[in-house]
Scaffold this active site. Structure first.
Site, mmCIF file in Angstrom:
data_model
loop_
_atom_site.group_PDB
_atom_site.id
_atom_site.type_symbol
_atom_site.label_atom_id
_atom_site.label_comp_id
_atom_site.label_asym_id
_atom_site.label_seq_id
_atom_site.Cartn_x
_atom_site.Cartn_y
_atom_site.Cartn_z
ATOM 1 N N GLU A 1 23.935 -6.989 -67.458
ATOM 2 C CA GLU A 1 24.335 -8.025 -68.394
ATOM 3 C C GLU A 1 23.140 -8.743 -68.969
ATOM 4 O O GLU A 1 22.018 -8.653 -68.463
ATOM 5 C CB GLU A 1 25.257 -9.012 -67.699
ATOM 6 C CG GLU A 1 24.586 -9.723 -66.528
ATOM 7 C CD GLU A 1 25.556 -10.645 -65.802
ATOM 8 O OE1 GLU A 1 26.449 -10.124 -65.128
ATOM 9 O OE2 GLU A 1 25.415 -11.859 -65.930
ATOM 10 N N CYS B 1 18.032 -13.159 -72.879
ATOM 11 C CA CYS B 1 17.767 -13.108 -71.445
ATOM 12 C C CYS B 1 18.157 -11.715 -70.984
ATOM 13 O O CYS B 1 19.296 -11.293 -71.197
ATOM 14 C CB CYS B 1 18.620 -14.169 -70.752
ATOM 15 S SG CYS B 1 18.535 -14.088 -68.963
ATOM 16 N N CYS C 1 20.028 -6.959 -57.415
ATOM 17 C CA CYS C 1 18.749 -7.506 -56.960
ATOM 18 C C CYS C 1 18.735 -7.475 -55.437
ATOM 19 O O CYS C 1 19.787 -7.599 -54.805
ATOM 20 C CB CYS C 1 18.617 -8.954 -57.437
ATOM 21 S SG CYS C 1 17.027 -9.708 -57.027
ATOM 22 N N CYS D 1 18.608 -14.320 -52.709
ATOM 23 C CA CYS D 1 18.706 -15.791 -52.849
ATOM 24 C C CYS D 1 20.157 -16.228 -52.640
ATOM 25 O O CYS D 1 21.083 -15.624 -53.177
ATOM 26 C CB CYS D 1 18.208 -16.233 -54.222
ATOM 27 S SG CYS D 1 16.478 -15.836 -54.498
ATOM 28 N N CYS E 1 22.578 -17.061 -55.718
ATOM 29 C CA CYS E 1 22.554 -16.196 -56.899
ATOM 30 C C CYS E 1 23.588 -15.078 -56.810
ATOM 31 O O CYS E 1 23.680 -14.384 -55.802
ATOM 32 C CB CYS E 1 21.157 -15.603 -57.055
ATOM 33 S SG CYS E 1 20.994 -14.558 -58.501
ATOM 34 N N CYS F 1 23.393 -16.069 -64.032
ATOM 35 C CA CYS F 1 22.940 -14.787 -63.475
ATOM 36 C C CYS F 1 23.996 -14.010 -62.719
ATOM 37 O O CYS F 1 24.493 -14.460 -61.700
ATOM 38 C CB CYS F 1 21.809 -15.016 -62.480
ATOM 39 S SG CYS F 1 20.566 -16.056 -63.122
HETATM 40 N N1 SAH Z 1 14.359 -12.722 -59.951
HETATM 41 C C1 SAH Z 1 13.806 -13.668 -60.869
HETATM 42 C C2 SAH Z 1 14.601 -13.828 -62.152
HETATM 43 C C3 SAH Z 1 16.064 -13.930 -62.064
HETATM 44 S S1 SAH Z 1 17.032 -15.336 -62.175
HETATM 45 C C4 SAH Z 1 13.638 -15.014 -60.202
HETATM 46 O O1 SAH Z 1 14.040 -15.165 -59.069
HETATM 47 O O2 SAH Z 1 13.044 -15.895 -60.804
HETATM 48 C C5 SAH Z 1 16.475 -16.580 -63.209
HETATM 49 C C6 SAH Z 1 16.575 -17.952 -62.551
HETATM 50 O O3 SAH Z 1 17.926 -18.354 -62.322
HETATM 51 C C7 SAH Z 1 15.863 -18.016 -61.213
HETATM 52 O O4 SAH Z 1 15.131 -19.209 -61.155
HETATM 53 C C8 SAH Z 1 17.033 -18.056 -60.255
HETATM 54 O O5 SAH Z 1 16.649 -18.593 -59.025
HETATM 55 C C9 SAH Z 1 18.019 -18.909 -61.015
HETATM 56 N N2 SAH Z 1 19.405 -18.848 -60.549
HETATM 57 C C10 SAH Z 1 20.078 -17.821 -59.998
HETATM 58 N N3 SAH Z 1 21.332 -18.176 -59.680
HETATM 59 C C11 SAH Z 1 21.470 -19.464 -60.029
HETATM 60 C C12 SAH Z 1 22.542 -20.390 -59.949
HETATM 61 N N4 SAH Z 1 23.722 -20.060 -59.437
HETATM 62 N N5 SAH Z 1 22.321 -21.643 -60.418
HETATM 63 C C13 SAH Z 1 21.121 -21.992 -60.950
HETATM 64 N N6 SAH Z 1 20.085 -21.161 -61.051
HETATM 65 C C14 SAH Z 1 20.246 -19.906 -60.588
#
Ligand code: SAH
Length: 345
Positions: free
Chosen positions: A89, A102, A109, A113, A116, A333
């Site tokens: 996506e 984006c 992934c 985290c 996420c 995300c």
């Molecule tokens: N893997 C990379 C890029 C992917 S996500 C990274 O970790 O930076 C882009 C951003 O969105 C990252 O800062 C991630 O931590 C954040 N993100 C993911 N899920 C989220 C959520 N539910 N709420 C807020 N930010 C989120």
């Protein structure tokens, strides 16, 4: 099958050499590729050549499966299909500084985290350079009739770009190449959860992209609760790698900090964060956590977020609270892909 969008212009010339002797062929094909066209649509090529090419190659491996447009802010969410049946996506946002895409760098992934959605099913595989460039080509094609074009690219979709290092770097070079998207890398941000060795290596690539670092905590103890990667690299090393990046490239560093209720948004956390980032030319992007259906974590209230912001500013750290876009279309995300996977089951 050869993915033409994964090839540099000289690799494309090599690919075409056995099929066609004309010196200008690679330039013609390159132009079609940058406009997201399929091989049968490359109408200034001889029909025979198009046929031969179609047997062994695909121009753009990405196709748009669904587009959702937000009623609130014109944000559009794309669901793309890949040749092996995987789906990924991306989000297209209309900012005053231009259309911003984006995009995803992996199918899923493996960074884990806790907040996420992209990481829930793990990582199925890396995306190729052509599958990243293909997302840009599809978005451009979608908006070209309105005289619009992708102006900025952020590697903030699903996946950890530095965990797919070689393909991401090749993609960035193709994105910048005059024979392809011709997009200035100053308009590109790469977001990483903080893979320290790769951050250091990336600083040496000579690519002027903005580095975004997902910090999400002011210390290792809290960071380890949110991000497993914090067990591999201490926060001090992540910040020091970002500092090196700034020094080597002259580009700013951005720290992303998702505000999670009861975890990391007290004033003492803002003080600790300010201390950690002292003297570094950077900006902090505060993101009120986007609640994910599969996850129990929640964002703080508006007032708590603003108090956190004010405290950082008081400590001379440049910061903003990120404006939420596309909330009505599962803009965060991995959310749309998750719900599409749920529907398919
Ligand atoms: N893997 C990379 C890029 C992917 S996500 C990274 O970790 O930076 C882009 C951003 O969105 C990252 O800062 C991630 O931590 C954040 N993100 C993911 N899920 C989220 C959520 N539910 N709420 C807020 N930010 C989120």
């Amino acid at each position: 099958m050869v993915e033409l969008l994964s090839l540099t212009q000289s690799e494309l010339r090599e690919f075409l050499a056995p099929l066609d002797k004309s010196a200008f062929r690679a330039r013609q094909v390159g132009e079609w590729l940058s406009r997201g066209r399929k091989i049968p649509e490359m109408t200034n090529l001889p029909a025979k050549l198009r046929e031969q090419m179609s047997e062994i190659a695909v121009a753009n491996p990405v196709s748009v499966r669904e587009v959702r447009r937000s009623e609130v802010d014109d944000t559009e969410k794309f669901l793309y299909a890949l040749p092996d049946g995987n789906i990924i996506e991306g989000v297209l946002m209309r900012y005053h500084h231009g259309d911003t895409l984006c995009l995803s760098t992996q199918v899923g992934c493996r960074m884990g985290c806790r907040f996420c959605a992209s990481t829930i099913g793990g990582c199925a595989r890396n995306l190729s350079p052509g599958e990243m460039l293909g997302q840009v080509a599809c978005a451009n094609r979608h908006i070209e009739a309105d005289g619009r074009k992708v102006h900025n690219v952020v590697l903030m979709g699903s996946g950890e770009p530095l965990d797919n290092y070689e393909n991401t770097v090749k993609f960035l070079r193709l994105l910048n190449a005059p024979e392809r998207m011709n997009l200035s890398l100053r308009n590109v941000s790469l977001s990483t959860c903080g893979l320290v060795p790769q951050m250091r290596r990336f600083a040496g690539e000579g690519l002027p992209v903005t580095l975004s670092v997902s910090l999400h905590a002011p210390n290792d103890e809290i960071r380890r609760k949110l991000m497993p990667i914090a067990n591999a690299y201490p926060i001090a090393e992540v910040v020091s790698a970002a500092r090196e990046y700034v020094e080597k490239t002259g580009r700013r560093a951005i720290f992303e900090y998702a505000l999670v209720r009861g975890m990391n948004c007290e004033l003492r956390h803002a003080d600790e964060l300010a201390q950690l980032l002292r003297g570094l030319q950077c900006h902090v992007n505060l993101i009120p956590l986007n609640g994910v259906r599969e996850r129990e974590l929640m964002p703080p209230g508006r007032r708590e977020a603003e108090a956190f912001l004010n405290r950082l500013e008081l400590r001379h750290i440049s910061a903003t609270i990120r404006r939420e876009m596309g909330a009505d279309i599962e803009g965060a995300c991995g959310q749309l892909r998750r719900s599409a996977l749920d529907k398919d089951r």
